[in-house]
Design a protein around this motif. Structure first.
Motif, short mmCIF file in Angstrom:
data_model
loop_
_atom_site.label_atom_id
_atom_site.label_comp_id
_atom_site.label_asym_id
_atom_site.label_seq_id
_atom_site.Cartn_x
_atom_site.Cartn_y
_atom_site.Cartn_z
N ASN A 62 3.92 -3.51 -0.02
CA ASN A 62 4.37 -4.86 -0.33
C ASN A 62 3.23 -5.87 -0.22
OD1 ASN A 62 6.98 -4.01 -0.84
ND2 ASN A 62 7.74 -4.54 1.19
N ALA A 63 2.38 -5.69 0.78
CA ALA A 63 1.24 -6.59 0.95
C ALA A 63 0.25 -6.43 -0.19
CB ALA A 63 0.55 -6.32 2.29
N MET A 64 0.06 -5.21 -0.66
CA MET A 64 -0.85 -4.97 -1.80
C MET A 64 -0.29 -5.66 -3.05
SD MET A 64 -3.46 -2.98 -0.83
CE MET A 64 -4.03 -1.88 -2.09
N LYS A 65 1.03 -5.60 -3.24
CA LYS A 65 1.66 -6.25 -4.39
C LYS A 65 1.49 -7.77 -4.35
CE LYS A 65 5.32 -2.85 -5.00
NZ LYS A 65 6.77 -2.62 -4.86
N LYS A 66 1.44 -8.32 -3.14
CA LYS A 66 1.31 -9.77 -2.98
C LYS A 66 -0.13 -10.24 -3.12
CE LYS A 66 5.38 -10.29 -0.09
NZ LYS A 66 5.89 -10.65 1.23
N GLY A 67 -1.07 -9.31 -3.32
CA GLY A 67 -2.44 -9.70 -3.56
C GLY A 67 -3.40 -9.54 -2.39
N PHE A 68 -2.93 -8.98 -1.29
CA PHE A 68 -3.83 -8.72 -0.17
C PHE A 68 -4.77 -7.58 -0.52
CE2 PHE A 68 -0.45 -10.94 1.99
CZ PHE A 68 -1.11 -11.68 2.97
#
Length: 82
Positions: free
Chosen positions: A45-51
């Motif tokens: 989820n964090a990767m999807k948010k751009g992290f």
């Protein structure tokens, strides 16, 4: 005063043991995942948010450590249990 302290300690230990037993009993329910699966979902989820990879991994590890210490965590509608 000392007797009240001992009673409080015994009650606290009883509550913690009952809570842990209830958590173990609920671990097999539908909608329950393991802490490791929850950490992977938090990282995704964090990767999807751009992290970046480091930031997303940090969030996943933070969730995992919190979940393992408390015995539970929540990812969206799913409940992660130890």
């Amino acid at each position: 005063m000392r007797q009240a302290f001992y009673i409080a300690v015994v009650l606290l230990l009883g509550y913690l043991m009952a809570d842990r037993a209830l958590m173990r009993a609920q671990a097999g329910e539908i909608g329950t995942i393991t802490c490791h699966q929850g950490a992977a979902m938090v990282k995704a989820n964090a990767m999807k948010k751009g992290f970046g990879d480091v930031g997303a991994s940090s969030q996943g590890e933070n969730f995992l450590s919190s979940c393992l210490v408390t015995g539970r965590g929540q990812v969206g509608d799913l409940i992660a249990r130890e």
